[in-house]
Design a protein around this motif. Sequence first.
Motif, PDB file in Angstrom:
ATOM      1  N   SER A  61      -7.811  -5.247  -0.382  1.00  0.00           N
ATOM      2  CA  SER A  61      -6.344  -4.429   0.207  1.00  0.00           C
ATOM      3  C   SER A  61      -5.421  -5.957   0.313  1.00  0.00           C
ATOM      4  CB  SER A  61      -6.338  -3.812   1.759  1.00  0.00           C
ATOM      5  OG  SER A  61      -6.473  -4.804   2.620  1.00  0.00           O
ATOM      6  N   LYS A 121      -1.797   4.836  -3.104  1.00  0.00           N
ATOM      7  CA  LYS A 121      -1.432   3.809  -3.252  1.00  0.00           C
ATOM      8  C   LYS A 121      -0.375   3.132  -4.645  1.00  0.00           C
ATOM      9  CE  LYS A 121      -3.844   2.071   0.750  1.00  0.00           C
ATOM     10  NZ  LYS A 121      -4.947   2.474   0.964  1.00  0.00           N
ATOM     11  N   SER A 160       0.437  -1.416   0.075  1.00  0.00           N
ATOM     12  CA  SER A 160       0.190  -0.061   0.178  1.00  0.00           C
ATOM     13  C   SER A 160       1.089   1.701   0.296  1.00  0.00           C
ATOM     14  CB  SER A 160      -0.898  -0.159   1.073  1.00  0.00           C
ATOM     15  OG  SER A 160       0.125  -0.488   1.935  1.00  0.00           O
ATOM     16  N   HIS A 185     -11.074  -4.989   2.987  1.00  0.00           N
ATOM     17  CA  HIS A 185     -11.245  -4.088   4.100  1.00  0.00           C
ATOM     18  C   HIS A 185     -12.114  -4.199   4.708  1.00  0.00           C
ATOM     19  CE1 HIS A 185      -9.864   0.207   5.190  1.00  0.00           C
ATOM     20  NE2 HIS A 185      -8.831  -0.996   4.625  1.00  0.00           N
ATOM     21  N   ARG A 235       2.137 -10.124   3.156  1.00  0.00           N
ATOM     22  CA  ARG A 235       1.486  -9.069   2.284  1.00  0.00           C
ATOM     23  C   ARG A 235       3.090  -8.693   1.059  1.00  0.00           C
ATOM     24  NH1 ARG A 235      -2.138  -4.780   1.985  1.00  0.00           N
ATOM     25  NH2 ARG A 235      -0.262  -3.326   3.250  1.00  0.00           N
ATOM     26  N   HIS A 239      -6.709   0.076  -4.083  1.00  0.00           N
ATOM     27  CA  HIS A 239      -5.139  -0.753  -4.214  1.00  0.00           C
ATOM     28  C   HIS A 239      -4.791  -0.315  -5.574  1.00  0.00           C
ATOM     29  CE1 HIS A 239      -2.509  -2.642  -0.873  1.00  0.00           C
ATOM     30  NE2 HIS A 239      -3.740  -2.394  -0.414  1.00  0.00           N
TER      31      HIS A 239
HETATM   32  N1  DSN Z   1      -3.284   0.502   5.157  1.00  0.00           N
HETATM   33  C1  DSN Z   1      -3.942   0.374   4.275  1.00  0.00           C
HETATM   34  C2  DSN Z   1      -3.146  -0.783   3.616  1.00  0.00           C
HETATM   35  O1  DSN Z   1      -2.538  -1.773   3.938  1.00  0.00           O
HETATM   36  O2  DSN Z   1      -4.049  -1.687   2.145  1.00  0.00           O
HETATM   37  C3  DSN Z   1      -5.726   0.077   4.128  1.00  0.00           C
HETATM   38  O3  DSN Z   1      -5.942   0.564   4.976  1.00  0.00           O
END
Ligand code: DSN
Length: 478
Positions: free
Chosen positions: A217, A274, A45, A167, A404, A245
Motif C-alpha cells: 500500500s 482505489k 488509496s 499491508h 504518501r 492499490h
Molecule cells: N487504507 C488503505 C490505504 O490507504 O492504503 C489500505 O488499507
Amino acid sequence: MSDLNAVSTAYQTLLSAIEQVEPRIAAATRQELTDQRASLKLIASENYASLPVLATMGTWMSDKYAEGTVGRRFYAGCQNVDTVEAVAAEHARELFGAEYAYVQPHSGIDANLTAYWAVLAHEIETPALAEHGVRSVNDLSESDWEVLRKKFGDQRLMGMSLDAGGHLTHGFRPNVSGKMFHQRAYGTDPETQLLDYDAIAEQARDFKPLILVAGYSAYPRRINFAKMREIADEIGAVFMVDMAHFAGLVAGKVFTGDEDPIPHADVIMTTTHKSLRGPRGGMILATEKYAADIDRGCPLVLGGPLGHVMAAKAVALAEARTQEFRDYAHAVVDNARALAEGLKSRGVRLVTDGTDNHIVLMDVRDFNVTGRQAEAALLDAGIVTNRNSVPNDPNGAWYTTGVRLGTPALTSRGFSTSDMDAVADMIAGVLKATKPTTTSKGEPSKAKYELTDDARQHSLNEAERLLDLHPLYPGFEI
Ligand code: DSN
C-alpha cells in the motif's frame, strides 16, 4: 451521463426526501460533495467513482438477503441478486483474464481473510485431517485445531514489511492475519529501497512459508510477479497477490507481462474503490482450483452480500473495459512521474528516488519535520495527503518520516502532467516553510509546527486555481 440536468434534478429530489427524514444526513451528504470538490486530494488509496457507479449503489438491491453464491442461496427470491453477482463476476473474469472471480467481499481486508481461509481449506486437506475424520479445515473443531497445530507446526506466511510498504493484512499483529499465521517479512534493499528478489528467495528457502504474498500500500514501484512466482514454485508455496492499490493499473493495461499478477498468482485479492475507481468494496480472482473454497466465503467469513454494491462493481468493471479507462490508467502513472520529477527537482527526497506506479513516497527528514508535521502543514495549505513510514523509519509508525502521495483521484478530475508540476511546487514550498516548534524541554516537537502565512496562502490560492480548472462532476449541481 448524457443528461446531467436530469441527473442533478433526480439527486436534488432524493436529497429533499432524505431531508424530510433526517436533515443532518442530507446536509452532511451535500457538504461532502462540496468538500470533495474543494479538496486537492493526493491520498493514494482514494478516488472518485463515476456518477453511474454512485447511482447504482442507491437502490433497493440493498434490501435482499442473499447469503451463499449464485444459484446456491440460503434465501428464496435471489434471482436478481444472482444476475447482479454473475454479471459482476463475468466482467471481472473478462477484464482481468482470470479463471474465477468472487465479487462479494465488502472490503480489502474481507477479501484477504476470505482468500487466506480458502487457501488454508484447500491446502491442508492432508492425511492428517483424515486421521481426525474430517475432510477440510472448515470442519475442524477448536480442539482438532490445537492437535493439528502441534503436529504440523503453525502455518507460515511471508509478506512485505510494513515500513517497506506492505499491508497489515499480510500477517501483521494489528490484523487477525497476524494471529492466523507465523509471519516473516521481507524488506527492500537498504541502498536502492527496491525489492531484492534474490534476498526474498533466500528468506523464502529458509522460512518455507505455505503462502508467499506480494503487494503493497506504500511502495512506489512495480513488482516482477514472474520472479515472485519462481520463488513460490521453488519452495512449493501458494503465491497470492494483493493488488488493492494497483488493480486499476492492471485493468488499464499499464501493468502487463511480468508486471501483471493474474497469469502468475494462484489467488489475487483487491479492493474496487482505489485506482479501479469503483464502489467501496473487495474482490478475489483465482485459478479455478480455489473456486469452490472461495465460494464458501459467505457465511464462513463474510456477512450477507451487498447486492447494491455488487451491482455498482459490475458497472465500474464495465467502465474499466473501455479505451477511456485505459487512457486514464496510463495518465495516472504519467502524473505520478511528473509529480516525482517536480518534487526531486525542488529538493525533495523520495523513497526509491522516484515512482513507476501511482504512488510517490516523500522522505521529509531533510526538512527537519516528521511525517505527521508535514501531513498537517500540507492540510493547512489545502493539500490532502497521509503520513506513512519509510524503510527503517527513525520516527516509528505514529510520527513517521514519510508522506504518501497518489495520483488516481486528481487524474480522475483531469489533472495533467503540467498541473502535477504545479502541485509539486506547492508541496515543496510548504515543506520549506514549515518548522517544528520547540518543546518545553528545548527539543524540536514531533507534532507541533509553524507554517508561514505567505506559503500557506500561496498554496491555498494555487489549489483553488487548479481545482477550478478541473471541476469534479462538471455540470452536476445539487
Ligand atoms: N487504507 C488503505 C490505504 O490507504 O492504503 C489500505 O488499507
